[in-house]
Design a protein around this motif. Structure first.
Motif, PDB file in Angstrom:
ATOM      1  N   VAL A   1      40.924  12.564  -5.661  1.00 29.59           N
ATOM      2  CA  VAL A   1      39.885  11.538  -5.735  1.00 29.59           C
ATOM      3  C   VAL A   1      39.094  11.735  -7.024  1.00 29.59           C
ATOM      4  O   VAL A   1      38.662  12.857  -7.336  1.00 29.59           O
ATOM      5  CB  VAL A   1      38.944  11.613  -4.518  1.00 29.59           C
ATOM      6  N   LEU A   2      38.901  10.661  -7.781  1.00 32.97           N
ATOM      7  CA  LEU A   2      38.184  10.719  -9.049  1.00 32.97           C
ATOM      8  C   LEU A   2      36.718  10.340  -8.859  1.00 32.97           C
ATOM      9  O   LEU A   2      36.314   9.843  -7.799  1.00 32.97           O
ATOM     10  CB  LEU A   2      38.834   9.776 -10.063  1.00 32.97           C
ATOM     11  N   ALA A   3      35.935  10.565  -9.894  1.00 36.65           N
ATOM     12  CA  ALA A   3      34.517  10.189  -9.857  1.00 36.65           C
ATOM     13  C   ALA A   3      34.393   8.685  -9.655  1.00 36.65           C
ATOM     14  O   ALA A   3      35.198   7.913 -10.191  1.00 36.65           O
ATOM     15  CB  ALA A   3      33.836  10.595 -11.159  1.00 36.65           C
ATOM     16  N   PRO A   4      33.397   8.231  -8.868  1.00 40.16           N
ATOM     17  CA  PRO A   4      33.222   6.797  -8.646  1.00 40.16           C
ATOM     18  C   PRO A   4      33.033   6.044  -9.964  1.00 40.16           C
ATOM     19  O   PRO A   4      32.453   6.564 -10.921  1.00 40.16           O
ATOM     20  CB  PRO A   4      31.951   6.722  -7.786  1.00 40.16           C
ATOM     21  N   MET A   5      33.528   4.805 -10.000  1.00 40.12           N
ATOM     22  CA  MET A   5      33.432   3.985 -11.198  1.00 40.12           C
ATOM     23  C   MET A   5      32.035   3.376 -11.320  1.00 40.12           C
ATOM     24  O   MET A   5      31.369   3.119 -10.306  1.00 40.12           O
ATOM     25  CB  MET A   5      34.473   2.865 -11.156  1.00 40.12           C
ATOM     26  N   PRO A   6      31.562   3.110 -12.540  1.00 36.42           N
ATOM     27  CA  PRO A   6      30.277   2.409 -12.699  1.00 36.42           C
ATOM     28  C   PRO A   6      30.319   0.990 -12.153  1.00 36.42           C
ATOM     29  O   PRO A   6      29.306   0.447 -11.722  1.00 36.42           O
ATOM     30  CB  PRO A   6      30.056   2.407 -14.211  1.00 36.42           C
TER      31      PRO A   6
ATOM     32  N   GLN B   1      36.714  15.383 -19.539  1.00 36.85           N
ATOM     33  CA  GLN B   1      35.440  15.656 -18.892  1.00 36.85           C
ATOM     34  C   GLN B   1      35.335  15.034 -17.500  1.00 36.85           C
ATOM     35  O   GLN B   1      34.347  15.248 -16.792  1.00 36.85           O
ATOM     36  CB  GLN B   1      34.293  15.158 -19.776  1.00 36.85           C
ATOM     37  N   LYS B   2      36.343  14.236 -17.136  1.00 35.32           N
ATOM     38  CA  LYS B   2      36.401  13.626 -15.807  1.00 35.32           C
ATOM     39  C   LYS B   2      35.139  12.821 -15.489  1.00 35.32           C
ATOM     40  O   LYS B   2      34.538  12.956 -14.421  1.00 35.32           O
ATOM     41  CB  LYS B   2      36.650  14.699 -14.736  1.00 35.32           C
ATOM     42  N   LYS B   3      34.779  11.973 -16.449  1.00 34.79           N
ATOM     43  CA  LYS B   3      33.611  11.123 -16.233  1.00 34.79           C
ATOM     44  C   LYS B   3      33.844   9.766 -16.884  1.00 34.79           C
ATOM     45  O   LYS B   3      34.750   9.590 -17.701  1.00 34.79           O
ATOM     46  CB  LYS B   3      32.350  11.771 -16.793  1.00 34.79           C
TER      47      LYS B   3
END
Length: 362
Positions: free
Chosen positions: A257-262, A313-315
């Motif tokens: 699972v990746l960081a939530p999108m903006p 940086q996974k962001k």
């Protein structure tokens, strides 16, 4: 002399500071340089085309548009089987005398070993499970078939990882809700594999990407059945699939699972290209707020900010901006000579573009 050198140092430090500030604010210190390739020779342009490169020829095929009245005027959507070719250095596209076996659009396509793979898609009446292979050999366009998908699917996301074409989500029928299907076509053995899906909601019109031999899945549209009818929710999540192989054959894998999108990028040009081998960029796509705009005559177009996911940086960050006129949906991307080509697409509901936009990937 000391004052002059002091000014030079000040200027250099200010430049470095501005880059640091931009990065800290979520803005990457990069610039996408755009250009326009020759337009597809159709006055309307198409959405949902298939595209790829075969023997240094850019190929675009199929898709749909509204050639007469627009949807709000009662116009009918028309699917096409045309195949267009853009040879290296040519000033215009050629229309091939060879067409697809049927009018088709809104499937998945990928370039593979001088062939273009076309999987699934829809026409005016139904979805299809056929898989075609296009090869350009001199002045000839050759189309043959590969193993069909286990299901008829359209409006799915897909991308090629090595010798495997991954396909995620989509709809089984024109009227049906999105499904949670994850399939893979082993192109070495011409065999489909059904895999465990991502740990999130079912979706259609997601955006796929490939980086570091991994498959990524972003955003998409979930359809919820409510008392008021069907509600389309634009999703803001992302996932990474890490394939597992045994003796070079895909046997499974696992999801991260990746960081939530903006914000969402549903139906954005795909697969999402990778800039500088580090950033997955999203040049277009539908966010939830814009999706609520009901009047097509006053539709503002799609957001001009280009989102990017930083693989290191996974962001997330805002990478750059395009003019609103260049932001579009349901358009294929093709990487050719280290540039990304976005072929046609939907500018606003019912409005297509015949433009072909390209931009650098370094």
């Amino acid at each position: 002399m000391c004052n002059r050198w002091f000014k030079y140092i000040q200027i250099a430090m200010l430049g470095m500071l501005s880059m640091v500030q931009a990065t800290a604010a979520g803005q990457a210190p990069h610039k996408i340089v755009t250009d326009h390739a020759p337009a597809i020779p159709d006055p309307e342009g198409f959405a949902g085309m298939f595209a790829g490169v075969s023997n240094q020829v850019l190929v675009a095929a199929g898709g749909a548009n509204f050639p007469g009245k627009k949807p709000w005027e009662g116009g009918a959507k028309v699917w096409y089987a045309d195949v267009f070719l853009l040879k290296k250095g040519a000033a215009a596209w050629e229309k091939s005398p060879v067409s697809l076996p049927r009018p088709l659009g809104y499937g998945v396509s990928a370039s593979y070993k001088n062939n273009i793979i076309l999987a699934g898609g829809s026409d005016r009446e139904q979805h299809h499970r056929d898989v075609y292979r296009i090869s350009v050999q001199g002045d000839k366009v050759i189309i043959d078939s590969l193993a069909p998908m286990p299901y008829a699917l359209a409006n799915m996301a897909g991308a090629l990882v090595g010798d495997v074409l991954f396909v995620a989500g989509g709809t089984l029928t024109p009227e049906g809700n999105p499904g949670k299907l994850f399939l893979a076509l082993d192109l070495k053995h011409n065999k489909w594999i059904t895999l465990d899906p991502w740990p999130g909601a079912e979706r259609m019109n997601a955006v796929a990407a490939v980086a570091d031999q991994r498959f990524f899945l972003f955003s998409g549209i979930q359809v919820l059945d409510t008392k008021e009818g069907k509600l389309r929710k634009v999703l803001e999540d992302g996932y990474c699939f890490v394939p597992s192989y045994r003796n070079g054959v895909l046997v499974g894998g696992h999801w991260k699972v990746l960081a939530p999108m903006p914000r969402g990028v549903a139906a954005g040009p795909g697969p999402g290209p990778v800039f500088g081998k580090r950033y997955i960029v999203f040049p277009g796509g539908l966010d939830h707020q814009t999706a609520q705009h009901a009047d097509p005559l006053t539709h503002p177009g799609f957001l001009p900010d280009i989102l990017a996911y930083d693989l290191q940086q996974k962001k997330w960050m805002v990478f750059d901006r395009f003019p609103r006129a260049d932001m579009r949906l349901t358009a294929p991307t093709v990487v050719w000579d280290n540039r990304c080509f976005i072929i046609n697409g939907e500018l606003r509901p019912g409005i297509r573009s015949n433009a072909v936009l390209s931009f650098n990937l370094e």
